[in-house]
Design an enzyme around this catalytic site. Structure first.
Site, PDB file in Angstrom:
ATOM      1  N   SER A 109       0.835  -1.206   0.000  1.00  0.00           N
ATOM      2  CA  SER A 109       0.000   0.000   0.000  1.00  0.00           C
ATOM      3  C   SER A 109       0.865   1.250   0.000  1.00  0.00           C
ATOM      4  O   SER A 109       0.451   2.293   0.459  1.00  0.00           O
ATOM      5  CB  SER A 109      -0.887   0.001   1.256  1.00  0.00           C
ATOM      6  OG  SER A 109      -0.080  -0.035   2.422  1.00  0.00           O
ATOM      7  N   CYS A 110       2.101   1.132  -0.541  1.00  0.00           N
ATOM      8  CA  CYS A 110       3.016   2.266  -0.471  1.00  0.00           C
ATOM      9  C   CYS A 110       2.638   3.369  -1.441  1.00  0.00           C
ATOM     10  O   CYS A 110       3.147   4.481  -1.352  1.00  0.00           O
ATOM     11  CB  CYS A 110       4.454   1.820  -0.752  1.00  0.00           C
ATOM     12  SG  CYS A 110       4.714   1.264  -2.448  1.00  0.00           S
ATOM     13  N   GLY A 111       1.781   3.083  -2.411  1.00  0.00           N
ATOM     14  CA  GLY A 111       1.360   4.105  -3.349  1.00  0.00           C
ATOM     15  C   GLY A 111       2.150   4.099  -4.640  1.00  0.00           C
ATOM     16  O   GLY A 111       1.625   4.461  -5.685  1.00  0.00           O
TER      17      GLY A 111
END
Length: 264
Positions: A109-111
């Site tokens: 979910s780091c983007g």
């Protein structure tokens, strides 16, 4: 009633406060799970008819196969709450399923880790060759006039989309219907592929909103002209220009809008 229809009772409310009871046909909507070579690939909400056409068109649109005979087997099973489609691919394309599943799953979910998936979402489309003769305006309006006569489920229920193969003069040759606009186009493309049919100088007509997904499905089926009765999105116009797909939107009996290419 067909597999695509059921019926239910309704209380019909009238403006003067009275009501009565009527029986009305409904378009069937149910989950259709797609399993490919033992891998659970997708669950689509769909109308459970023409499922072999749907399976073929879906796999073509997902770029899992290049032609209909790459789909070796299609088995449809009735489950408790829907349908299960078990598909088997030819050995030369079998590895594509794992590759597509890998790109569709993001465990972070780091983007930034979704960049690969974003690139996959907007993969390059084939450049579609133009027809020998551009589709004439009167052919579009003729097909619009004829379409309702080729929508039996739509006339009965008022709840499904249609996608049609039209000849260059506007004659409608083939129609598929579904509660999902994408599914209807997949069914049409699948039916054409299984029959060895191409677009020739004809065109596609859809009752759906002209989204980028429909433009991509058109390009992947080498459809050079896509007509829709509703409006396009910005990405649909951009993707159509990239692929050389002519789009005609908001097609109504009195007018239609043709998107201009950057060179126009």
């Amino acid at each position: 009633m067909t597999a695509a229809q059921r019926s239910a009772s309704f209380r019909r409310l009238l403006p003067d406060g009275r009501f009565d009871t009527i029986e009305r046909p409904l378009a069937v909507e149910m989950p259709v799970a797609v399993e490919i070579d033992g891998i659970g690939y997708a669950v689509m909400m769909a109308t459970p008819d023409a499922l072999e056409d749907f399976a073929t068109g879906f796999c073509l649109a997902e770029r899992l196969i290049d032609r209909a005979d790459h789909l070796l087997d299609i088995d449809a099973y009735q489950a408790e709450r829907g349908m299960l489609l078990r598909l088997a691919l030819a050995p030369e394309v079998r590895g594509r399923v794992l590759e597509r599943v890998r790109h569709r799953v993001s465990e972070s979910s780091c983007g930034l880790c979704g960049i690969e998936n974003l690139e996959q979402a907007l993969r390059p489309l084939p450049i579609v060759a133009p027809p020998l003769r551009p589709v004439a305006h009167d052919a579009v309006f003729r097909a619009l006039d004829l379409l309702r006569g080729h929508q039996p489920l739509g006339r009965e229920t008022g709840a499904v989309h249609a996608a049609a193969l039209c000849d260059a003069d506007g004659t409608i040759r083939l129609v598929r219907e579904d509660i999902g606009r994408h599914n209807a186009f997949d069914k049409l493309a699948g039916a054409m592929a299984r029959a060895g049919e191409g677009w020739g100088d004809g065109f596609a007509l859809t009752t759906a909103r002209l989204s980028y997904e429909l433009v991509e499905k058109a390009a992947l089926s080498l459809c050079h002209t896509l007509v829709a009765i509703s409006a396009p999105t910005s990405l649909a116009v951009e993707r159509a220009a990239e692929a050389g797909v002519r789009i005609i939107a908001l097609a109504r009996p009195d007018a239609a809008l043709e998107a201009l290419s950057p060179s126009d």
